[in-house]
Structure formats: structure tokens, C-alpha cells
Scaffold this motif. Structure first.
Motif, PDB file in Angstrom:
ATOM      1  N   TYR A  28      36.240  37.825  48.531  1.00 53.54           N
ATOM      2  CA  TYR A  28      37.587  38.364  48.398  1.00 53.54           C
ATOM      3  C   TYR A  28      38.323  38.191  49.728  1.00 53.54           C
ATOM      4  O   TYR A  28      37.694  38.082  50.790  1.00 53.54           O
ATOM      5  CB  TYR A  28      37.556  39.850  48.009  1.00 53.54           C
ATOM      6  N   ARG A  29      39.648  38.168  49.639  1.00 46.12           N
ATOM      7  CA  ARG A  29      40.487  38.092  50.829  1.00 46.12           C
ATOM      8  C   ARG A  29      41.910  38.426  50.418  1.00 46.12           C
ATOM      9  O   ARG A  29      42.439  37.820  49.483  1.00 46.12           O
ATOM     10  CB  ARG A  29      40.425  36.700  51.439  1.00 46.12           C
ATOM     11  N   GLU A  30      42.512  39.363  51.097  1.00 44.03           N
ATOM     12  CA  GLU A  30      43.896  39.750  50.862  1.00 44.03           C
ATOM     13  C   GLU A  30      44.161  40.016  49.383  1.00 44.03           C
ATOM     14  O   GLU A  30      43.718  41.018  48.853  1.00 44.03           O
ATOM     15  CB  GLU A  30      44.850  38.719  51.457  1.00 44.03           C
ATOM     16  N   ASN A  31      44.850  39.111  48.678  1.00 46.63           N
ATOM     17  CA  ASN A  31      45.175  39.325  47.266  1.00 46.63           C
ATOM     18  C   ASN A  31      44.388  38.393  46.334  1.00 46.63           C
ATOM     19  O   ASN A  31      44.798  38.160  45.206  1.00 46.63           O
ATOM     20  CB  ASN A  31      46.678  39.141  47.022  1.00 46.63           C
TER      21      ASN A  31
ATOM     22  N   ASP B 227      39.520  45.407  49.816  1.00 40.48           N
ATOM     23  CA  ASP B 227      38.345  45.554  50.665  1.00 40.48           C
ATOM     24  C   ASP B 227      37.141  45.440  49.728  1.00 40.48           C
ATOM     25  O   ASP B 227      37.319  45.220  48.515  1.00 40.48           O
ATOM     26  CB  ASP B 227      38.362  46.876  51.444  1.00 40.48           C
TER      27      ASP B 227
ATOM     28  N   ASP C 160      51.382  42.122  44.021  1.00 38.90           N
ATOM     29  CA  ASP C 160      51.306  43.339  44.829  1.00 38.90           C
ATOM     30  C   ASP C 160      50.976  44.556  43.974  1.00 38.90           C
ATOM     31  O   ASP C 160      50.373  45.514  44.456  1.00 38.90           O
ATOM     32  CB  ASP C 160      52.622  43.582  45.576  1.00 38.90           C
TER      33      ASP C 160
ATOM     34  N   PRO D 168      46.049  44.970  46.073  1.00 37.37           N
ATOM     35  CA  PRO D 168      45.751  44.214  47.294  1.00 37.37           C
ATOM     36  C   PRO D 168      46.509  44.805  48.484  1.00 37.37           C
ATOM     37  O   PRO D 168      47.511  45.478  48.275  1.00 37.37           O
ATOM     38  CB  PRO D 168      46.241  42.802  46.976  1.00 37.37           C
ATOM     39  N   PRO D 169      46.022  44.558  49.670  1.00 38.84           N
ATOM     40  CA  PRO D 169      44.872  43.716  50.014  1.00 38.84           C
ATOM     41  C   PRO D 169      43.559  44.432  49.666  1.00 38.84           C
ATOM     42  O   PRO D 169      43.447  45.649  49.802  1.00 38.84           O
ATOM     43  CB  PRO D 169      45.013  43.499  51.521  1.00 38.84           C
TER      44      PRO D 169
END
Length: 155
Positions: free
Chosen positions: A81-84, A12, A114, A9-10
């Protein structure tokens, strides 16, 4: 044992699709130990009405699942999806020891560390009995079924 699992993450669109396909591929091996390596050591799950914490519990859960859900075949589809975080919807087919076939429908919410390992998984799943002649999936996706734009039918 690695504490990192790309993509990280993040997310795409491309990396989210890659993560979803990797999860589908791993689960279709029906190898609890292999699948567990995609999760943090202290990963927490809600799977239907069960709450599971940690890799040993994940392995125990998946071992029992695939002893009960025979000839399991899964399809996952990216929802968002978004960030993590990634949301997916899925179908899988399986039969019980008596030979009754099922199609299980569900949604999952994933949260990643992360390092790209899943630290939280929440799954809501419903089972529908089907005739063996109504099966759609007979093994992992072929190469021509992979890639952006692929989806699973609503029913």
C-alpha cells in the motif's frame, strides 16, 4: 448513496488491511449492487481482457460473473500500500454449470478517491482446473482467520 467509504487514504497498515478485508467480505456476498457501492460512480476497471466503466457496468459484469462462477468463495491478501493505492493478491474457487471446479489466482491494483471509494481497479487473473476434493475454501473467513499476518498459500 454515500460518496464516502472509510477507511480513507492515505492508508497505513491497519487501514489497508481493513480495506482489503472489507472488499473480501463484500465480494463473498455475491451481491453485485452491494459490491458496486465501494466504487466511484465513474470507476474504471480492467478485469482480465475486459474494460468496464461506471457502477451500472460493474453491476452488469458482476451479475454475469456470479451466474457463471457458481459457489464463488474468495480470499484476498494485502500485498502493499502507499498513499491512496493498495495492491492485493487473491484466490477464489468456483465451479461452472457442468460441475468443473476452478481456482482463480490473481493480483489487483486499486486506486481510491479521497472519500475512500475505489476509482480504479486493475485485475490480472488466471484459472486452474481443480478436483472438488482439492477445494480449500467453503465459505467466508471465520473470525480466527482474520487479522494481520494472515495470508493465502502461493499454490
Amino acid at each position: 448513496m454515500s460518496d464516502k467509504r472509510p477507511p480513507f487514504p492515505p492508508f497505513d497498515l491497519s487501514s489497508a488491511l481493513e480495506k482489503v478485508q472489507a472488499a473480501e467480505d463484500a465480494w463473498n456476498t455475491r451481491d453485485p449492487h452491494r459490491v458496486s457501492l465501494a466504487y466511484t460512480e465513474d470507476s474504471t476497471w480492467r478485469n482480465r481482457d475486459l474494460f468496464i466503466t461506471g457502477r451500472p457496468a460493474i453491476i452488469e459484469f458482476l451479475t454475469a460473473k456470479w451466474e457463471r462462477e457458481l459457489d464463488y468463495v474468495l480470499r484476498k491478501s494485502l500485498w502493499d500500500y502507499r498513499e491512496n493505492r493498495i495492491a492485493v493478491r487473491f484466490h477464489y474457487e468456483w465451479h461452472d454449470a457442468a460441475g468443473q471446479w476452478y481456482r482463480s489466482y490473481g493480483n489487483e491494483l486499486w486506486e481510491f478517491s479521497d472519500g475512500g471509494l475505489m476509482r480504479r481497479r486493475e485485475a490480472s487473473i488466471n484459472d486452474v482446473t481443480i478436483a472438488e476434493s482439492d477445494r480449500r475454501y467453503f465459505g467466508p473467513r471465520s473470525e480466527d482467520e482474520r487479522g494481520p499476518g494472515r495470508d493465502i498459500p502461493l499454490r
